[in-house]
Design a protein around this motif. Sequence first.
Motif, PDB file in Angstrom:
ATOM      1  N   GLN A 225       0.786  -1.219   0.068  1.00 16.61           N
ATOM      2  CA  GLN A 225      -0.149   0.126  -0.054  1.00 16.61           C
ATOM      3  C   GLN A 225       0.808   1.419  -0.061  1.00 16.61           C
ATOM      4  N   GLN A 226       2.065   1.220   0.636  1.00 17.59           N
ATOM      5  CA  GLN A 226       2.846   2.580   0.819  1.00 17.59           C
ATOM      6  C   GLN A 226       3.502   2.706  -0.399  1.00 17.59           C
ATOM      7  N   GLU A 227       4.042   1.478  -1.137  1.00 24.58           N
ATOM      8  CA  GLU A 227       4.491   1.640  -2.405  1.00 24.58           C
ATOM      9  C   GLU A 227       3.782   2.106  -3.507  1.00 24.58           C
ATOM     10  N   LEU A 228       2.389   1.649  -3.680  1.00 26.98           N
ATOM     11  CA  LEU A 228       1.474   2.164  -4.577  1.00 26.98           C
ATOM     12  C   LEU A 228       1.239   3.605  -4.138  1.00 26.98           C
ATOM     13  N   ARG A 229       0.853   4.157  -2.785  1.00 23.64           N
ATOM     14  CA  ARG A 229       0.568   5.464  -2.654  1.00 23.64           C
ATOM     15  C   ARG A 229       1.696   6.479  -3.077  1.00 23.64           C
ATOM     16  N   SER A 230       2.871   5.935  -2.777  1.00 28.40           N
ATOM     17  CA  SER A 230       4.150   6.908  -3.350  1.00 28.40           C
ATOM     18  C   SER A 230       4.089   7.055  -4.904  1.00 28.40           C
ATOM     19  N   ALA A 231       3.822   5.938  -5.639  1.00 24.92           N
ATOM     20  CA  ALA A 231       3.660   5.838  -6.995  1.00 24.92           C
ATOM     21  C   ALA A 231       2.699   6.540  -7.568  1.00 24.92           C
ATOM     22  N   PHE A 232       1.452   6.559  -6.736  1.00 24.19           N
ATOM     23  CA  PHE A 232       0.329   7.481  -7.215  1.00 24.19           C
ATOM     24  C   PHE A 232       0.564   9.184  -6.974  1.00 24.19           C
ATOM     25  N   LEU A 233       1.249   9.350  -5.848  1.00 21.07           N
ATOM     26  CA  LEU A 233       1.749  10.697  -5.647  1.00 21.07           C
ATOM     27  C   LEU A 233       2.854  11.180  -6.700  1.00 21.07           C
ATOM     28  N   ASN A 234       3.570  10.243  -7.165  1.00 21.48           N
ATOM     29  CA  ASN A 234       4.537  10.934  -8.185  1.00 21.48           C
ATOM     30  C   ASN A 234       4.135  10.764  -9.679  1.00 21.48           C
ATOM     31  N   ILE A 246      -6.554  -1.276   0.979  1.00 16.98           N
ATOM     32  CA  ILE A 246      -6.516  -2.731   1.570  1.00 16.98           C
ATOM     33  C   ILE A 246      -7.843  -3.335   1.900  1.00 16.98           C
ATOM     34  N   ILE A 247      -8.231  -4.532   1.363  1.00 17.98           N
ATOM     35  CA  ILE A 247      -9.448  -5.079   1.809  1.00 17.98           C
ATOM     36  C   ILE A 247      -8.868  -6.333   2.606  1.00 17.98           C
ATOM     37  N   VAL A 248      -9.325  -6.464   3.782  1.00 21.20           N
ATOM     38  CA  VAL A 248      -8.967  -7.699   4.648  1.00 21.20           C
ATOM     39  C   VAL A 248     -10.508  -8.420   4.648  1.00 21.20           C
ATOM     40  N   ILE A 318      -5.594  -4.011  -3.117  1.00 18.76           N
ATOM     41  CA  ILE A 318      -4.812  -5.216  -2.449  1.00 18.76           C
ATOM     42  C   ILE A 318      -6.061  -5.991  -1.634  1.00 18.76           C
ATOM     43  N   LEU A 319      -5.984  -7.077  -1.493  1.00 16.29           N
ATOM     44  CA  LEU A 319      -6.775  -8.059  -0.825  1.00 16.29           C
ATOM     45  C   LEU A 319      -6.019  -8.961   0.025  1.00 16.29           C
ATOM     46  N   VAL A 320      -6.418  -9.004   1.081  1.00 13.71           N
ATOM     47  CA  VAL A 320      -5.872 -10.154   1.965  1.00 13.71           C
ATOM     48  C   VAL A 320      -6.961 -10.960   2.553  1.00 13.71           C
ATOM     49  N   LYS A 321      -6.783 -12.077   2.019  1.00 11.12           N
ATOM     50  CA  LYS A 321      -7.552 -13.382   2.465  1.00 11.12           C
ATOM     51  C   LYS A 321      -7.188 -14.233   3.443  1.00 11.12           C
ATOM     52  N   LEU A 322      -7.769 -13.904   4.779  1.00 11.14           N
ATOM     53  CA  LEU A 322      -7.505 -14.775   5.888  1.00 11.14           C
ATOM     54  C   LEU A 322      -8.282 -16.237   5.617  1.00 11.14           C
ATOM     55  N   ARG A 323      -7.479 -17.265   6.319  1.00  9.99           N
ATOM     56  CA  ARG A 323      -8.008 -18.580   6.297  1.00  9.99           C
ATOM     57  C   ARG A 323      -8.340 -18.848   7.900  1.00  9.99           C
ATOM     58  N   ASP A 324      -9.177 -19.947   8.018  1.00 11.64           N
ATOM     59  CA  ASP A 324      -9.468 -20.796   9.216  1.00 11.64           C
ATOM     60  C   ASP A 324      -9.697 -22.195   8.649  1.00 11.64           C
ATOM     61  N   ASN A 325     -10.079 -22.963   9.621  1.00 16.61           N
ATOM     62  CA  ASN A 325      -9.866 -24.319   9.337  1.00 16.61           C
ATOM     63  C   ASN A 325     -11.211 -24.851   8.612  1.00 16.61           C
ATOM     64  N   MET A 326     -12.239 -23.873   8.346  1.00 20.78           N
ATOM     65  CA  MET A 326     -13.435 -24.143   7.548  1.00 20.78           C
ATOM     66  C   MET A 326     -13.308 -23.934   6.208  1.00 20.78           C
ATOM     67  N   SER A 327     -13.756 -24.896   5.440  1.00 22.56           N
ATOM     68  CA  SER A 327     -13.676 -24.517   3.936  1.00 22.56           C
ATOM     69  C   SER A 327     -14.777 -23.757   3.603  1.00 22.56           C
ATOM     70  N   GLU A 328     -14.428 -22.810   2.560  1.00 17.35           N
ATOM     71  CA  GLU A 328     -15.379 -21.719   1.857  1.00 17.35           C
ATOM     72  C   GLU A 328     -15.275 -21.749   0.428  1.00 17.35           C
ATOM     73  N   THR A 329     -16.279 -21.371   0.016  1.00 15.51           N
ATOM     74  CA  THR A 329     -16.658 -21.415  -1.426  1.00 15.51           C
ATOM     75  C   THR A 329     -16.127 -19.977  -2.073  1.00 15.51           C
ATOM     76  N   PHE A 330     -15.446 -20.084  -3.158  1.00 20.02           N
ATOM     77  CA  PHE A 330     -14.664 -18.869  -3.620  1.00 20.02           C
ATOM     78  C   PHE A 330     -15.583 -18.208  -4.692  1.00 20.02           C
ATOM     79  N   GLU A 331     -15.876 -17.092  -4.492  1.00 19.77           N
ATOM     80  CA  GLU A 331     -16.744 -16.111  -5.526  1.00 19.77           C
ATOM     81  C   GLU A 331     -15.904 -15.179  -6.088  1.00 19.77           C
TER      82      GLU A 331
END
Length: 734
Positions: A225-234, A246-248, A318-331
Amino acid sequence: MDITLTNFQLKAIADLTEAMDKPNREIVLKSCTGSGKTIILTHFMDEYFKSNAKTVFVWLTPGKGNLEEQSKGKMDKYIHGSNTKLLCDIMTSGFEENDACFINWEKLTKKGNTALKDSERTNFLEYIQRAFDNGLSFKIIVDESHQNDTIKADDIIELFNPDKIIRCSATPKLYKDAVLIDIPEADVIAEGLIKKLLIINENFEQNISVDNQIAYLIDKAISKQQELRSAFLNLKDRSVDINPLIIVQLPNKSDALLESVEKYFESKGITYENNQLAVWLSDKKQNLEDIEEPDAEPIAVVIKQAVATGWDCPRAQILVKLRDNMSETFEIQTIGRIRRMPEAKHYGSDLLDCCYLYTLDEKFTESVKLSLGKDALDACKLFLKPEHRSFEIVSEYKTDVPFPRDAKLAMKVISKYFENKYHTGKDLIKNKTMLEANKYSLDEDIVDYTKSGSVATLNKEDISDLNDIAIHEVLNTTKHGRAYHHCTAEIGMKANLDYSSMNTIIRRLFLDNVKCERKIIALTTRALYSFVINNKRKLIDDVQEAMSEENAQITLAMNNITEKPISFPLEMLFTYDGSAKSQAEMTKNVYKGYLSSAEKRSMPEKLFEKYCENSNKISWFYKNGDKGNEYFSIVYEDNFGKQKSFYPDYIVGTSDGKTWVIETKGGFTKSGDSEDIDKYTAKKFDVLKRYLTKYSLSGGIVRQDKQSSELCICTESYSDDIKSDSWVLLSDIM
């Protein structure tokens, strides 16, 4: 609000218009997130209303998020003077001609505060019946159709007894006998509306051992995010500040992770209190106001997969996808959240024109790759080898002046095409004779055709032998005025011109009371209506052909081309398929660590790279980028007079010290048929030839001859016939 439709959007509108004339009831519009589906459909409805009386469109939207209000608001913004209604408006005034009605499914199917009461439901049904009694015809649009494929939903649709149902989704079900209109993602990317690539786990180590997935992944995301922010400013000439988001994403069935995520962000100075952190969960919402704005304060938002359908936030990257022990359908919609471009254009920077996924969820990663294919790749940073850092080549750059579709230039191209094909000139009487001789109808009546006779079997040959009977109908300006508008819009859209531009061209070329030096024939207004309606198919074919005809190029002065020596970029974001069996390093590439699994690569590109690696005549090769000032480009002008940048595929150094510029194209089949889908290859060859002559370099077009399995090259003159002497074996040349 004036908005310039892209070529693929105009084509989609034309395809929808054409599908409405077919007998199929179901139409499926497959449109990826970010392609401007609402823009396409609202402009389509507007055009359809102008050509079809007694029509009402009902646009059904899914569940939460007030998507029906968003969609109505967009049509009000895009289409001035449109008759849009919500359910509350329908309950007041009913359905009227040319209405575009936006209704949330749940208000018709569910119980609760927002749903219709029983008495209101009765009134609603009465309004539908009243519409039928007034001769109105309903057309249905089902938005996000994959979410409402149920018996209840089908019952709602059938209340309107529609003869056409348009179902829209990024991941639609296929319906039997449906007309499928598929908008290629490549076209959306080419127009700059969505990111070029999804980069998965950039610069992750081969073997990762982490005690805390939250810390590891969020650190990566914050750094990016910091790298992108700097590039946008420049960015040069930036018109707006962009703060990448960032989407978590938390697992749907896990509430325990939220507190850990909040604590870790807090340790990095990112909190709710300083407005840098936002959350959007069913039971907790904070700092969401104006979060979609390009320069909004939050740099991260925590969501679950079930975030409201239709949420658009183009600065999300940016997407951060956290996991747990449950399976989850991708959309696929989850990834769609980070694919839009903030300003609906590419910046010519690989860093800014890509989006980024960080996850340790292997199943999720596999699903993403399966869904997006070559649009989702592994990535790492590569560095230019020292011996290639002094290389320079002159690159051409076009002016950055915005170029609207110019009806005058398009008219010149079409007029020139008629001169070449039908030998038209200044003599309008003679022109009329020439068009009639070439099967153009100049009858002032509206003429339709049917067959007469008898056949024993219903085969194509017997039916084609029947007599043609012409049915004449006297022109009615009220009735056929709509038909003229419909035909003109369809002719224009097939050639990527809007209605206004196409109407201007037709009037100047064919109408008697409009001055034009290039006039072909002079018709009265009534005769013009008949001419366009009767000759719609021929006009579509001729205008399309004129726009793509290489020889129709109008020669114009090449203005303001900047020439500048450039070097190879010192570093590159290398994208590759980590699941490919071969991961061999290509040692002749100018970058250290360049692998045989490089993507995106076409088959001709893969064959050429393999040839370079194995040939003792090749010292090194460089794969050029396809957009951006850091890459090598040559400028030319298209048929509209618009400057275009051509990015040849490769720059190659041979063992005799020469520099070659190479463009690869689809090959020839064993029978000699062309597999090249680029209709401008011949023009690109001429452009490349001009450049090579100017700078005393070597080069050409490379294609595979599948009969011999050999790569061939043409360097002097271009031919689409592999048997031509223009083509020689690549191994004999370089």
